[in-house]
Design a protein around this motif. Structure first.
Motif, PDB file in Angstrom:
ATOM      1  N   SER A   1       0.940  -1.151  -0.013  1.00  0.00           N
ATOM      2  CA  SER A   1       0.248   0.067   0.040  1.00  0.00           C
ATOM      3  C   SER A   1       0.929   1.132   0.063  1.00  0.00           C
ATOM      4  O   SER A   1       2.146   1.075   0.415  1.00  0.00           O
ATOM      5  N   ARG A   2       0.157   2.135  -0.243  1.00  0.00           N
ATOM      6  CA  ARG A   2       0.940   3.554  -0.316  1.00  0.00           C
ATOM      7  C   ARG A   2       1.769   3.911   1.242  1.00  0.00           C
ATOM      8  O   ARG A   2       2.593   4.606   1.224  1.00  0.00           O
ATOM      9  N   GLY A   3       0.834   3.477   2.059  1.00  0.00           N
ATOM     10  CA  GLY A   3       1.311   3.676   3.465  1.00  0.00           C
ATOM     11  C   GLY A   3       2.548   3.009   3.709  1.00  0.00           C
ATOM     12  O   GLY A   3       3.624   3.624   4.412  1.00  0.00           O
ATOM     13  N   VAL A   4       2.799   1.828   3.229  1.00  0.00           N
ATOM     14  CA  VAL A   4       3.695   1.006   3.316  1.00  0.00           C
ATOM     15  C   VAL A   4       5.176   1.610   2.799  1.00  0.00           C
ATOM     16  O   VAL A   4       6.160   1.790   3.152  1.00  0.00           O
TER      17      VAL A   4
ATOM     18  N   SER B   1      17.395   3.073   3.655  1.00  0.00           N
ATOM     19  CA  SER B   1      18.606   3.490   2.421  1.00  0.00           C
ATOM     20  C   SER B   1      17.641   2.695   1.135  1.00  0.00           C
ATOM     21  O   SER B   1      17.030   1.889   1.535  1.00  0.00           O
ATOM     22  N   VAL B   2      17.938   3.035  -0.005  1.00  0.00           N
ATOM     23  CA  VAL B   2      17.144   2.642  -1.117  1.00  0.00           C
ATOM     24  C   VAL B   2      17.609   1.009  -1.260  1.00  0.00           C
ATOM     25  O   VAL B   2      16.588   0.274  -1.688  1.00  0.00           O
ATOM     26  N   GLU B   3      18.689   0.681  -1.001  1.00  0.00           N
ATOM     27  CA  GLU B   3      19.362  -1.080  -1.147  1.00  0.00           C
ATOM     28  C   GLU B   3      18.302  -1.676  -0.205  1.00  0.00           C
ATOM     29  O   GLU B   3      17.676  -2.690  -0.086  1.00  0.00           O
ATOM     30  N   GLN B   4      18.217  -1.113   1.299  1.00  0.00           N
ATOM     31  CA  GLN B   4      17.587  -1.586   2.464  1.00  0.00           C
ATOM     32  C   GLN B   4      16.133  -1.821   2.040  1.00  0.00           C
ATOM     33  O   GLN B   4      15.285  -2.735   2.227  1.00  0.00           O
ATOM     34  N   ALA B   5      15.341  -0.476   1.568  1.00  0.00           N
ATOM     35  CA  ALA B   5      14.158  -0.586   1.163  1.00  0.00           C
ATOM     36  C   ALA B   5      13.659  -1.526   0.257  1.00  0.00           C
ATOM     37  O   ALA B   5      12.684  -1.990   0.441  1.00  0.00           O
ATOM     38  N   GLU B   6      14.668  -1.797  -0.744  1.00  0.00           N
ATOM     39  CA  GLU B   6      14.248  -2.814  -1.993  1.00  0.00           C
ATOM     40  C   GLU B   6      13.980  -4.203  -1.434  1.00  0.00           C
ATOM     41  O   GLU B   6      13.338  -4.886  -1.704  1.00  0.00           O
ATOM     42  N   ILE B   7      15.008  -4.386  -0.494  1.00  0.00           N
ATOM     43  CA  ILE B   7      15.085  -6.038   0.243  1.00  0.00           C
ATOM     44  C   ILE B   7      13.747  -5.960   1.050  1.00  0.00           C
ATOM     45  O   ILE B   7      13.125  -7.067   1.006  1.00  0.00           O
ATOM     46  N   VAL B   8      13.699  -5.159   2.050  1.00  0.00           N
ATOM     47  CA  VAL B   8      12.554  -4.984   2.899  1.00  0.00           C
ATOM     48  C   VAL B   8      11.125  -5.065   2.155  1.00  0.00           C
ATOM     49  O   VAL B   8      10.166  -5.999   2.466  1.00  0.00           O
ATOM     50  N   ALA B   9      11.079  -4.271   1.035  1.00  0.00           N
ATOM     51  CA  ALA B   9       9.574  -4.273   0.303  1.00  0.00           C
ATOM     52  C   ALA B   9       9.336  -5.859  -0.432  1.00  0.00           C
ATOM     53  O   ALA B   9       8.397  -6.101  -0.420  1.00  0.00           O
TER      54      ALA B   9
ATOM     55  N   LEU C   1       8.295  -8.126   2.336  1.00  0.00           N
ATOM     56  CA  LEU C   1       6.910  -7.598   2.752  1.00  0.00           C
ATOM     57  C   LEU C   1       5.931  -8.250   1.839  1.00  0.00           C
ATOM     58  O   LEU C   1       4.991  -8.773   1.972  1.00  0.00           O
ATOM     59  N   ALA C   2       6.133  -7.924   0.607  1.00  0.00           N
ATOM     60  CA  ALA C   2       5.286  -8.287  -0.961  1.00  0.00           C
ATOM     61  C   ALA C   2       5.165  -9.759  -0.852  1.00  0.00           C
ATOM     62  O   ALA C   2       4.009 -10.294  -0.957  1.00  0.00           O
ATOM     63  N   ALA C   3       6.168 -10.633  -0.658  1.00  0.00           N
ATOM     64  CA  ALA C   3       6.103 -12.050  -0.471  1.00  0.00           C
ATOM     65  C   ALA C   3       5.215 -12.512   0.727  1.00  0.00           C
ATOM     66  O   ALA C   3       4.423 -13.337   0.422  1.00  0.00           O
ATOM     67  N   ALA C   4       5.583 -11.779   1.956  1.00  0.00           N
ATOM     68  CA  ALA C   4       4.718 -12.113   2.912  1.00  0.00           C
ATOM     69  C   ALA C   4       3.279 -11.877   2.765  1.00  0.00           C
ATOM     70  O   ALA C   4       2.378 -12.806   3.039  1.00  0.00           O
ATOM     71  N   ALA C   5       2.891 -10.854   2.190  1.00  0.00           N
ATOM     72  CA  ALA C   5       1.631 -10.636   1.921  1.00  0.00           C
ATOM     73  C   ALA C   5       0.910 -11.462   0.583  1.00  0.00           C
ATOM     74  O   ALA C   5      -0.341 -12.026   1.129  1.00  0.00           O
TER      75      ALA C   5
ATOM     76  N   ALA D   1      13.290  -3.060  12.073  1.00  0.00           N
ATOM     77  CA  ALA D   1      12.468  -3.440  13.277  1.00  0.00           C
ATOM     78  C   ALA D   1      11.977  -1.961  13.735  1.00  0.00           C
ATOM     79  O   ALA D   1      10.831  -2.109  14.584  1.00  0.00           O
ATOM     80  N   ARG D   2      12.162  -0.868  13.396  1.00  0.00           N
ATOM     81  CA  ARG D   2      11.535   0.373  14.000  1.00  0.00           C
ATOM     82  C   ARG D   2      10.409   0.718  13.099  1.00  0.00           C
ATOM     83  O   ARG D   2       9.811   1.760  13.495  1.00  0.00           O
ATOM     84  N   LEU D   3      10.273   0.060  11.915  1.00  0.00           N
ATOM     85  CA  LEU D   3       9.050   0.575  11.154  1.00  0.00           C
ATOM     86  C   LEU D   3       7.627  -0.259  11.609  1.00  0.00           C
ATOM     87  O   LEU D   3       7.918  -1.567  11.474  1.00  0.00           O
ATOM     88  N   PRO D   4       6.657   0.435  11.690  1.00  0.00           N
ATOM     89  CA  PRO D   4       5.550  -0.319  12.037  1.00  0.00           C
ATOM     90  C   PRO D   4       4.847  -1.356  11.373  1.00  0.00           C
ATOM     91  O   PRO D   4       4.485  -2.415  11.525  1.00  0.00           O
ATOM     92  N   VAL D   5       5.087  -1.089   9.770  1.00  0.00           N
ATOM     93  CA  VAL D   5       4.750  -1.994   8.809  1.00  0.00           C
ATOM     94  C   VAL D   5       5.213  -3.412   8.796  1.00  0.00           C
ATOM     95  O   VAL D   5       4.880  -4.390   8.644  1.00  0.00           O
ATOM     96  N   ALA D   6       6.774  -3.360   9.351  1.00  0.00           N
ATOM     97  CA  ALA D   6       7.295  -4.518   9.425  1.00  0.00           C
ATOM     98  C   ALA D   6       6.996  -5.197  10.531  1.00  0.00           C
ATOM     99  O   ALA D   6       6.703  -6.582  10.651  1.00  0.00           O
ATOM    100  N   ARG D   7       6.584  -4.578  11.705  1.00  0.00           N
ATOM    101  CA  ARG D   7       6.345  -5.322  12.994  1.00  0.00           C
ATOM    102  C   ARG D   7       4.761  -6.004  12.728  1.00  0.00           C
ATOM    103  O   ARG D   7       4.322  -7.072  12.983  1.00  0.00           O
ATOM    104  N   GLU D   8       3.726  -5.262  11.913  1.00  0.00           N
ATOM    105  CA  GLU D   8       2.501  -5.546  11.678  1.00  0.00           C
ATOM    106  C   GLU D   8       2.470  -6.890  10.919  1.00  0.00           C
ATOM    107  O   GLU D   8       1.910  -7.683  10.934  1.00  0.00           O
TER     108      GLU D   8
END
Length: 239
Positions: free
Chosen positions: A31-34, A42-50, A53-57, A79-86
């Protein structure tokens, strides 16, 4: 001159046993919020986390264990991002890892101040065999006058915890009262879930005729049979 191997930044290295970062997931699932939350990485980290998260969804309904492993890979890096915790909480819950899910939802509640997860937290307590703790969270949730859909989820956990404590008659009484109280208000899916579980408890208590009536009421509100009421009704009628 051979190049030095590139140093992997701390926190980006995969953990042993972690699923590989997917390269073929649909990031449109986010989602836009995520996406907004991911901008703080960082761009590199955001790509991996995204990607995790998409695979989990994508996997939560079909392979909750693998979905949880992906969400955990995202949480470890963010770990400090609410979306990752959720994501970690939701997938752990789906995989039946109630203690892990409860930890994530507690952390999320501290981070965001939201009470949105009280029903699922209460159900984790029930799943861990702590029905009294579940009832306490339900009471807290209901005291905040939540919207109808959230109220129904709290009531369903309430009934489940009471049944676990051997108080089925009280669970039936509470759900009957809730059905009368809500009437035709709130989303159809919530009203269907309420009737489905009410019918289930009636069937468990041996009141087959009444159970049939309430399964049929759930079916009318649930044309896509998300509750499984149609199947339960057919089984009860011996079809």
């Amino acid at each position: 001159e051979p190049r030095e191997p590139r140093e992997i930044p701390p926190g980006l290295a995969p953990k042993p046993g972690e699923p590989p970062t997917p390269t073929d997931v649909n990031l449109e699932l986010l989602s836009r919020g995520v996406k907004a939350e991911l901008r703080s990485l960082s761009v590199e980290q955001a790509e991996i986390v995204a990607a995790h998260l998409a695979a989990a969804a994508e996997l939560v309904d079909t392979d909750p264990e693998l979905a949880y492993a992906h969400a955990e890979a995202a949480r470890r890096r963010a770990a400090r991002l609410p979306v990752a915790r959720e994501a970690a909480g939701t997938t752990a819950y789906a995989a039946g890892e109630y203690a892990a899910a409860l930890n994530e939802f507690r952390a999320l509640r501290r981070m965001t101040g939201t009470d949105d997860f009280l029903a699922v937290m209460a159900d984790c307590e029930r799943g861990l065999g702590r029905s009294q703790a579940a009832l306490k969270l339900v009471k807290e949730g209901l005291a905040a006058s939540p919207p109808i859909a959230a109220r129904v989820e709290l009531r369903l956990v309430d009934a489940g915890a009471r049944e676990a404590l051997g108080q089925r008659d009280e669970a039936i009484r509470l759900l009957r009262q809730e059905i009368e109280l809500i009437g035709a208000r709130g989303p159809k899916s919530a009203r269907a879930r309420l009737r489905y579980y009410f019918a289930h408890l009636l069937a468990e208590s041996g009141d087959t005729a009444d159970a049939e009536k309430w399964y049929a009421a759930a079916v009318r509100l649930d044309p896509d049979d998300e509750t499984g009421a149609a199947e339960a009704l057919a089984e009860l009628q011996g079809i």
